[in-house]
Design an enzyme around this catalytic site. Structure first.
Site, mmCIF file in Angstrom:
data_model
loop_
_atom_site.group_PDB
_atom_site.id
_atom_site.type_symbol
_atom_site.label_atom_id
_atom_site.label_comp_id
_atom_site.label_asym_id
_atom_site.label_seq_id
_atom_site.Cartn_x
_atom_site.Cartn_y
_atom_site.Cartn_z
ATOM 1 N N ASN A 9 -17.646 -19.820 18.344
ATOM 2 C CA ASN A 9 -17.333 -18.619 19.120
ATOM 3 C C ASN A 9 -16.604 -17.670 18.169
ATOM 4 O O ASN A 9 -15.446 -17.904 17.834
ATOM 5 C CB ASN A 9 -16.446 -19.008 20.316
ATOM 6 C CG ASN A 9 -15.979 -17.797 21.101
ATOM 7 O OD1 ASN A 9 -16.437 -16.673 20.856
ATOM 8 N ND2 ASN A 9 -15.081 -18.007 22.051
ATOM 9 N N TRP A 10 -17.303 -16.637 17.763
ATOM 10 C CA TRP A 10 -16.686 -15.705 16.800
ATOM 11 C C TRP A 10 -15.732 -14.732 17.467
ATOM 12 O O TRP A 10 -15.048 -13.971 16.812
ATOM 13 C CB TRP A 10 -17.792 -14.947 16.030
ATOM 14 C CG TRP A 10 -18.453 -15.773 14.976
ATOM 15 C CD1 TRP A 10 -18.157 -17.068 14.642
ATOM 16 C CD2 TRP A 10 -19.517 -15.381 14.088
ATOM 17 N NE1 TRP A 10 -18.974 -17.499 13.622
ATOM 18 C CE2 TRP A 10 -19.812 -16.476 13.269
ATOM 19 C CE3 TRP A 10 -20.255 -14.205 13.916
ATOM 20 C CZ2 TRP A 10 -20.810 -16.439 12.276
ATOM 21 C CZ3 TRP A 10 -21.244 -14.155 12.948
ATOM 22 C CH2 TRP A 10 -21.503 -15.261 12.135
ATOM 23 N N LYS A 11 -15.712 -14.730 18.801
ATOM 24 C CA LYS A 11 -14.819 -13.828 19.548
ATOM 25 C C LYS A 11 -15.034 -12.390 19.060
ATOM 26 O O LYS A 11 -16.161 -12.027 18.744
ATOM 27 C CB LYS A 11 -13.364 -14.298 19.424
ATOM 28 C CG LYS A 11 -13.220 -15.777 19.789
ATOM 29 C CD LYS A 11 -11.801 -16.245 19.942
ATOM 30 C CE LYS A 11 -11.798 -17.721 20.327
ATOM 31 N NZ LYS A 11 -10.464 -18.233 20.613
ATOM 32 N N HIS A 96 -14.426 -17.912 29.452
ATOM 33 C CA HIS A 96 -13.454 -18.244 28.405
ATOM 34 C C HIS A 96 -12.047 -17.847 28.872
ATOM 35 O O HIS A 96 -11.883 -16.851 29.576
ATOM 36 C CB HIS A 96 -13.825 -17.518 27.102
ATOM 37 C CG HIS A 96 -13.066 -18.051 25.928
ATOM 38 N ND1 HIS A 96 -11.772 -17.678 25.657
ATOM 39 C CD2 HIS A 96 -13.410 -18.964 24.980
ATOM 40 C CE1 HIS A 96 -11.356 -18.336 24.577
ATOM 41 N NE2 HIS A 96 -12.322 -19.123 24.152
ATOM 42 N N GLU A 98 -9.763 -16.381 27.445
ATOM 43 C CA GLU A 98 -9.375 -15.018 27.068
ATOM 44 C C GLU A 98 -9.961 -14.008 28.060
ATOM 45 O O GLU A 98 -9.355 -12.980 28.342
ATOM 46 C CB GLU A 98 -9.830 -14.732 25.624
ATOM 47 C CG GLU A 98 -8.960 -15.489 24.622
ATOM 48 C CD GLU A 98 -9.669 -15.973 23.377
ATOM 49 O OE1 GLU A 98 -10.763 -15.475 23.075
ATOM 50 O OE2 GLU A 98 -9.112 -16.871 22.699
ATOM 51 N N GLU A 168 -11.276 -26.516 27.089
ATOM 52 C CA GLU A 168 -10.445 -25.828 26.102
ATOM 53 C C GLU A 168 -9.028 -25.681 26.642
ATOM 54 O O GLU A 168 -8.739 -24.732 27.388
ATOM 55 C CB GLU A 168 -11.005 -24.422 25.817
ATOM 56 C CG GLU A 168 -12.411 -24.402 25.280
ATOM 57 C CD GLU A 168 -12.673 -23.163 24.412
ATOM 58 O OE1 GLU A 168 -13.175 -23.339 23.298
ATOM 59 O OE2 GLU A 168 -12.347 -22.039 24.846
ATOM 60 N N GLY A 174 -6.342 -21.371 19.062
ATOM 61 C CA GLY A 174 -5.810 -20.473 18.038
ATOM 62 C C GLY A 174 -4.369 -20.767 17.652
ATOM 63 O O GLY A 174 -3.712 -19.964 17.008
ATOM 64 N N SER A 214 -8.615 -25.341 18.335
ATOM 65 C CA SER A 214 -8.217 -25.700 16.968
ATOM 66 C C SER A 214 -9.005 -26.877 16.392
ATOM 67 O O SER A 214 -8.466 -27.687 15.638
ATOM 68 C CB SER A 214 -6.705 -25.977 16.880
ATOM 69 O OG SER A 214 -5.972 -24.827 17.267
ATOM 70 N N GLY A 235 -13.513 -21.814 17.334
ATOM 71 C CA GLY A 235 -13.171 -20.417 17.093
ATOM 72 C C GLY A 235 -12.951 -20.170 15.609
ATOM 73 O O GLY A 235 -13.896 -19.973 14.837
ATOM 74 N N GLY A 236 -11.693 -20.242 15.185
ATOM 75 C CA GLY A 236 -11.306 -19.919 13.804
ATOM 76 C C GLY A 236 -12.173 -20.583 12.742
ATOM 77 O O GLY A 236 -12.646 -19.920 11.803
HETATM 78 P P1 13P Z 1 -9.874 -21.930 17.949
HETATM 79 O O1 13P Z 1 -10.845 -22.923 17.387
HETATM 80 O O2 13P Z 1 -9.614 -20.774 17.044
HETATM 81 O O3 13P Z 1 -8.625 -22.591 18.464
HETATM 82 O O4 13P Z 1 -10.583 -21.278 19.254
HETATM 83 C C1 13P Z 1 -11.121 -22.110 20.205
HETATM 84 C C2 13P Z 1 -11.862 -21.287 21.183
HETATM 85 O O5 13P Z 1 -11.293 -20.537 21.956
HETATM 86 C C3 13P Z 1 -13.337 -21.384 21.180
HETATM 87 O O6 13P Z 1 -13.887 -20.752 22.288
#
Ligand code: 13P
Length: 257
Positions: A9-11, A96, A98, A168, A174, A214, A235-236
């Protein structure tokens, strides 16, 4: 057997130029190599056509981070399922944390999107998970159950194979904090048994449950080794070709055991 899904997920990162470079790097890392599981990248909408193009004729798939419930019309700023299908997308991330937090998405609204996506033959990756204070109070299972409940009533179990859940824990997103493999397994098992109660054992067995929060090369193996962890939503670590590929390699290795 459920196929492991390694999803990035590149957000709101990587516009078209950067996305193309990164997608090409990922393809290059796997040039001539086989990947028997599934690899997915979900870039921002504007970058999606470029990533689709980079992934053409490879096993990598490109997906979306959101979608609306209608096919077309006066819904300024929204994107429809048919538009994503035109780009050959199979997967879309929904609900998600967010989007729940910053865009006030409710369980009801998310449930309608999940139903729309499944009815149109696409695969939703439904995100669920508790916040830090909810875990402190021991409410994690009640929170996740509430997030899943409507959806499992609205949707028919015949969609089980296309239905993906991502657990999640919000406190692990993050932050560098990760759920322990035991905490992840306990929640994944709970989610599968809740699905089994609402649908059936056979249906629950087909649903893939990803872990997100993470995940990185250093912790992927122990998380992905858990019985009910069927992949990762990353994500990251999906913003670097090296770390994403390393997690894919771990999934490939585990699939051979
Ligand atoms: P991180 O891997 O950066 O913690 O993000 C997880 C995430 O929200 C994937 O949707």
């Amino acid at each position: 057997m459920r196929k492991t899904l390694i999803a990035g997920n590149w957000k709101m990162n990587a516009g078209p130029t950067e996305a193309k470079v990164l997608a090409d790097e990922m393809v290059a890392k796997w040039e001539g190599k086989e990947f028997s599981q599934e690899a997915l990248i979900c870039p921002p909408f504007v970058s999606l056509p470029f990533v689709v193009k980079s992934f053409r004729d490879t096993f990598f798939k490109a997906g979306a981070q959101n979608v609306y419930t209608e096919n077309n019309g006066a819904y300024t700023g929204e994107i429809s399922v048919s538009m994503l299908k035109e780009l050959t997308c199979e997967y879309v991330i929904l609900g998600h944390s967010e989007r729940r937090e910053y865009f006030n998405e409710t369980d009801d609204f998310i449930a309608k999107k999940v139903r729309k996506v499944l009815n149109e033959g696409m695969k939703p990756i439904l995100c669920v998970g508790e916040k830090f204070d909810q875990r402190q109070q021991g409410d994690q299972k009640a929170v996740v159950q509430k997030q899943l409940s409507n959806i499992l009533s609205l949707v028919n179990e015949s969609h089980a194979e296309n239905f993906v859940v991502a657990y999640e824990p919000v406190w692990a997103i993050g932050t560098g904090e990760t759920a322990t493999p035991e905490q992840a397994q306990e929640m994944h098992q709970f989610i599968r048994s809740f699905i089994s109660n609402k649908w059936s054992d056979e249906a629950a067995d087909k649903v893939r449950i990803l872990y997100g929060g993470s995940m990185k090369p250093a912790n992927a193996e122990e998380l992905l080794s858990q019985n009910d962890v069927d992949g990762g939503l990353i994500g990251g670590a999906s913003l670097k070709a090296d770390s994403f590929s390393e997690i894919m390699s771990i999934a490939e290795k585990l699939s051979k055991n």
